[in-house]
Design a protein around this motif. Structure first.
Motif, mmCIF file in Angstrom:
data_model
loop_
_atom_site.group_PDB
_atom_site.id
_atom_site.type_symbol
_atom_site.label_atom_id
_atom_site.label_comp_id
_atom_site.label_asym_id
_atom_site.label_seq_id
_atom_site.Cartn_x
_atom_site.Cartn_y
_atom_site.Cartn_z
ATOM 1 N N ALA A 33 0.858 -1.190 0.000
ATOM 2 C CA ALA A 33 0.000 0.000 0.000
ATOM 3 C C ALA A 33 0.889 1.234 0.000
ATOM 4 C CB ALA A 33 -0.912 0.009 1.218
ATOM 5 N N HIS A 34 0.328 2.347 -0.464
ATOM 6 C CA HIS A 34 1.063 3.613 -0.437
ATOM 7 C C HIS A 34 0.084 4.768 -0.467
ATOM 8 C CE1 HIS A 34 0.373 3.811 -4.797
ATOM 9 N NE2 HIS A 34 0.689 2.523 -4.798
ATOM 10 N N TRP A 35 0.468 5.866 0.176
ATOM 11 C CA TRP A 35 -0.377 7.049 0.209
ATOM 12 C C TRP A 35 0.446 8.264 0.625
ATOM 13 C CZ3 TRP A 35 -0.158 3.436 3.973
ATOM 14 C CH2 TRP A 35 -0.040 3.847 5.298
ATOM 15 N N VAL A 36 -0.164 9.423 0.428
ATOM 16 C CA VAL A 36 0.450 10.700 0.761
ATOM 17 C C VAL A 36 -0.498 11.452 1.684
ATOM 18 C CG1 VAL A 36 1.105 12.950 -0.194
ATOM 19 C CG2 VAL A 36 1.751 10.864 -1.387
ATOM 20 N N GLU A 37 0.048 12.097 2.692
ATOM 21 C CA GLU A 37 -0.704 12.998 3.572
ATOM 22 C C GLU A 37 0.132 14.255 3.727
ATOM 23 O OE1 GLU A 37 -1.616 11.066 7.261
ATOM 24 O OE2 GLU A 37 -2.942 9.610 6.296
ATOM 25 N N GLY A 38 -0.296 15.325 3.081
ATOM 26 C CA GLY A 38 0.503 16.553 3.095
ATOM 27 C C GLY A 38 1.863 16.269 2.484
ATOM 28 N N PRO A 39 2.954 16.645 3.173
ATOM 29 C CA PRO A 39 4.280 16.380 2.628
ATOM 30 C C PRO A 39 4.793 14.965 2.928
ATOM 31 C CG PRO A 39 4.509 17.605 4.657
ATOM 32 C CD PRO A 39 3.012 17.482 4.373
ATOM 33 N N TRP A 40 4.020 14.175 3.664
ATOM 34 C CA TRP A 40 4.458 12.837 4.080
ATOM 35 C C TRP A 40 4.145 11.787 3.021
ATOM 36 C CZ3 TRP A 40 7.068 11.380 8.449
ATOM 37 C CH2 TRP A 40 7.252 12.359 9.429
ATOM 38 N N ILE A 41 5.145 10.959 2.725
ATOM 39 C CA ILE A 41 4.915 9.773 1.901
ATOM 40 C C ILE A 41 4.901 8.557 2.817
ATOM 41 C CG2 ILE A 41 5.922 10.750 -0.189
ATOM 42 C CD1 ILE A 41 8.401 8.961 0.322
ATOM 43 N N HIS A 42 4.079 7.593 2.468
ATOM 44 C CA HIS A 42 3.977 6.335 3.216
ATOM 45 C C HIS A 42 4.022 5.199 2.200
ATOM 46 C CE1 HIS A 42 1.940 9.413 5.640
ATOM 47 N NE2 HIS A 42 2.349 8.729 6.684
ATOM 48 N N LEU A 43 4.917 4.271 2.430
ATOM 49 C CA LEU A 43 5.032 3.093 1.577
ATOM 50 C C LEU A 43 5.085 1.870 2.478
ATOM 51 C CD1 LEU A 43 5.498 1.636 -1.132
ATOM 52 C CD2 LEU A 43 7.949 2.088 -0.831
ATOM 53 N N VAL A 44 4.154 0.964 2.294
ATOM 54 C CA VAL A 44 4.130 -0.305 3.025
ATOM 55 C C VAL A 44 4.477 -1.380 2.007
ATOM 56 C CG1 VAL A 44 2.697 -1.904 4.359
ATOM 57 C CG2 VAL A 44 2.432 0.578 4.656
ATOM 58 N N TYR A 45 5.445 -2.241 2.361
ATOM 59 C CA TYR A 45 5.979 -3.175 1.368
ATOM 60 C C TYR A 45 6.541 -4.437 2.005
ATOM 61 C CZ TYR A 45 10.438 -1.174 2.902
ATOM 62 O OH TYR A 45 11.508 -0.758 3.668
ATOM 63 N N ARG A 46 6.684 -5.436 1.172
ATOM 64 C CA ARG A 46 7.367 -6.680 1.536
ATOM 65 C C ARG A 46 8.686 -6.734 0.771
ATOM 66 N NH1 ARG A 46 1.942 -8.410 1.471
ATOM 67 N NH2 ARG A 46 1.379 -9.496 3.382
ATOM 68 N N VAL A 47 9.621 -7.476 1.301
ATOM 69 C CA VAL A 47 10.887 -7.708 0.598
ATOM 70 C C VAL A 47 11.148 -9.206 0.571
ATOM 71 C CG1 VAL A 47 11.921 -5.481 1.205
ATOM 72 C CG2 VAL A 47 12.295 -7.438 2.694
ATOM 73 N N ASP A 48 11.907 -9.617 -0.435
ATOM 74 C CA ASP A 48 12.285 -11.020 -0.484
ATOM 75 C C ASP A 48 13.199 -11.312 0.704
ATOM 76 O OD1 ASP A 48 14.220 -9.343 -1.595
ATOM 77 O OD2 ASP A 48 15.018 -10.888 -2.916
ATOM 78 N N GLY A 49 13.086 -12.476 1.254
ATOM 79 C CA GLY A 49 13.953 -12.868 2.358
ATOM 80 C C GLY A 49 13.400 -12.557 3.746
ATOM 81 N N SER A 50 12.214 -11.955 3.837
ATOM 82 C CA SER A 50 11.619 -11.672 5.139
ATOM 83 C C SER A 50 10.107 -11.887 5.057
ATOM 84 C CB SER A 50 11.894 -10.235 5.577
ATOM 85 O OG SER A 50 11.234 -9.966 6.802
ATOM 86 N N PRO A 51 9.535 -12.525 6.072
ATOM 87 C CA PRO A 51 8.082 -12.710 6.093
ATOM 88 C C PRO A 51 7.341 -11.470 6.599
ATOM 89 C CG PRO A 51 9.041 -13.740 8.010
ATOM 90 C CD PRO A 51 10.194 -13.223 7.166
ATOM 91 N N LEU A 52 8.076 -10.483 7.106
ATOM 92 C CA LEU A 52 7.465 -9.296 7.698
ATOM 93 C C LEU A 52 7.067 -8.274 6.638
ATOM 94 C CD1 LEU A 52 9.941 -8.790 10.677
ATOM 95 C CD2 LEU A 52 7.695 -9.881 10.729
ATOM 96 N N VAL A 53 6.204 -7.355 7.037
ATOM 97 C CA VAL A 53 5.793 -6.237 6.188
ATOM 98 C C VAL A 53 6.400 -4.980 6.798
ATOM 99 C CG1 VAL A 53 3.847 -4.895 5.334
ATOM 100 C CG2 VAL A 53 3.676 -7.381 5.477
#
Length: 122
Positions: A33-53
């Protein structure tokens, strides 16, 4: 360009650069997921090699270098190389339902649950 427009363009560039084929890439990023609030960017992501978000929250109006950002691509490149590629993801542990936030946290608070951001921004 106002702060929110700059942030939107920086986030778009971050997503574009992270999807680009690059033989020097340290991790493969799968945006949740990703979104912007004012000047803030937010990126939620997965990476290879980790089960975490993971999540990255950055205030694009406050560069982490001594001079202002020249453009959104410069900001996106900085966040990608310094905040995403430079993380030892394999060292993190946590609840698979929760987001592990990296970087600055915004004053308005960040969502904790993966499902919460997927439902609102995914």
């Amino acid at each position: 360009m106002d702060d929110e427009s700059f942030a939107s363009r920086a986030l778009s560039e971050l997503l574009r650069l992270s999807a680009k084929d690059d033989e020097l890439r340290e991790v493969v990023i799968d945006p949740v997921a990703h979104w912007v609030e004012g000047p803030w960017i937010h990126l939620v992501y997965r990476v290879d090699g980790s089960p975490l978000v993971f999540g990255l929250a950055r205030d694009t109006s406050r560069p982490e270098k001594l001079s202002p950002w020249r453009n959104p691509t410069e900001a996106a490149s900085w966040y990608l190389t310094g905040d995403i590629y430079g993380v030892p993801y394999e060292l993190f542990e946590g609840n698979l339902q929760n987001i592990v936030w990296l970087g600055q946290s915004s004053e308005h608070g960040l969502p904790i649950l993966v499902n919460e951001v997927v439902n609102r921004h995914g």
